[in-house]
Motif scaffolding. Structure first.
Motif: not given
Length: 411
Positions: A182-188, A190-206
């Motif tokens: 998952e994108l949130s598994d990547i060191p660096g 954080g919750p804010a960046l993961a949430e910004a990506l989730r709002r655009r439909g990206a939660t996993a590296v794939r």
């Protein structure tokens, strides 16, 4: 030849140190929670893997951990053992690699690039397994190791087979390896960046596979977008370099109940000064600046610092400055104190001399007698354990450590 980078991650490090420090208590149980007493107001520093199955995790209030896992052994942070084992593990790793970087008290990067001939063609996985066994045999510390062509990938690989596992990403397999996360598994990330990506439909590296770099830049900005774009595709250029000089040492305690009595606060301050001095001397360092930090019952933080004319390392000299700072802070505001801390910075080597330009600090300059007494205390602690020799003020008042402690080096 491709880079050969390892990340050695100590498994449940604070728990293992607590077990080694108290073999008949924490060492005799699978359910161990480190951070303080069960009746404390502190938070969990670490929990054994068995305790984690009950939902206990670092940062959780101790009271919640007690409810989730009431049969656990609750142990304080074993500061001395944590520092000792850090150096022991580092010594083993130095035998295997010319470049070792201590990323934290329990994580170490090793760069084995160019050592293929030295290891006679041994695979990176085989070398990692030998390192793992050697660390366990010589220190009693279990480590998990990840290997890759870049440091971030090596760190992520170390998480795959914990505890006491090894996972090496082969050169050319980086992109496929990243697809499992998952994108949130990547060191660096954080919750804010993961949430910004989730709002655009990206939660996993794939999910980033079909997103081009200009689009990602429009979402995140240039630097973060470029970093994440390449890393998601397994392109990791992170390398290992020896860590810079240590910048500070600090110890602090959170009390079970707010402390209002100035005399008791000074006694507890002395205990912290003793711990800080011992850590300094163990590293062969002296300090120029002393800082005292207070957290009041309403979670307001206040701090004060003072720089001594000469570098110091004895308990008495550190306490003399710290006491003066504490009194200044208490004069500015009254109220119950929840947390008290002592830190030292502007560190120099034990053999470095500096020119004296200012007046003596509170309590007078550090004397040869101060240094002799401090060294004697260290020798007794090494032979008989912490507390073998303490100032009379601590022994007479019978003050004990508070709820939660954190000791060690900050860089």
């Amino acid at each position: 030849m491709p880079p050969r980078i390892l990340l050695a991650d100590c498994d449940s490090y604070f728990v293992r140190c607590a077990m080694l420090a108290d073999p008949e208590g924490a060492g005799a149980s699978e359910l161990v929670i480190v951070g303080g007493r069960a009746d404390s107001r502190g938070v969990v520093t670490s929990a054994s893997y068995a305790a984690r199955k009950f939902g206990v995790h670092a940062g959780m209030p101790m009271a919640t951990a007690v409810r989730l896992c009431p049969n656990a052994v609750f142990a304080p942070v074993p500061g001395e053992m944590v520092n000792r084992k850090h150096h022991e593990v580092r010594a083993v790793l130095d035998d295997f690699s010319p470049v070792v970087e201590a990323a934290s008290v329990d994580e170490f990067y090793l760069d084995l690039t160019g050592t293929e001939m030295l290891y006679r063609g041994e695979s990176l996985e085989q070398t990692a397994l030998r390192i793992q066994r050697e660390v366990m045999d010589r220190t009693g510390i279990s480590i998990s190791i990840g290997g890759a062509t870049g440091r971030t990938l090596a760190k992520m690989a170390a998480s795959v087979n914990k505890p006491f596992g090894v996972h090496v990403v082969p050169p050319g397999g980086e992109a496929a390896f990243m697809q499992r996360f998952e994108l949130s598994d990547i060191p660096g990330v954080g919750p804010a960046l993961a949430e910004a990506l989730r709002r655009r439909g990206a939660t996993a590296v794939r999910d980033l596979a079909g997103i081009d770099l200009p689009t990602l830049v429009s979402w995140l900005g240039d630097s973060r977008a470029e970093w994440l774009y390449h890393l998601a595709r397994g392109e990791d250029v992170g390398r290992v370099s020896p860590r810079g000089p240590q910048k500070s040492v600090s110890h602090e305690r959170t009390f079970a109940k707010d402390v209002r009595d100035p005399e008791e606060l000074e006694t507890r301050l002395m205990m912290l000064a003793v711990d800080t001095g011992a850590s300094l001397r163990a590293e062969g360092l002296r300090a120029r600046t002393v800082t005292v930090r207070i957290r009041y019952g309403d979670f307001t933080d206040k701090s004060a610092s003072r720089t001594a004319p000469d570098p110091i390392q004895s308990d008495r000299a550190i306490f003399a400055i710290a006491r003066d700072l504490l009194r200044t802070l208490l004069e500015r505001r009254s109220g119950g104190v929840r947390l008290l801390g002592v830190g030292v910075s502007k560190l120099v080597g034990d053999q470095e001399d500096e020119l004296v330009l200012f007046d003596d600090p509170p309590g007078g300059p550090e004397t040869e007698r101060d240094r002799i007494l401090a060294e004697a205390s260290d020798r007794l602690a090494g032979r008989f354990g912490k507390g073998a020799l303490v100032p009379a003020r601590i022994a007479n008042r019978g003050v004990r450590d508070g709820t939660r402690g954190r000791g060690g080096s900050e860089t």
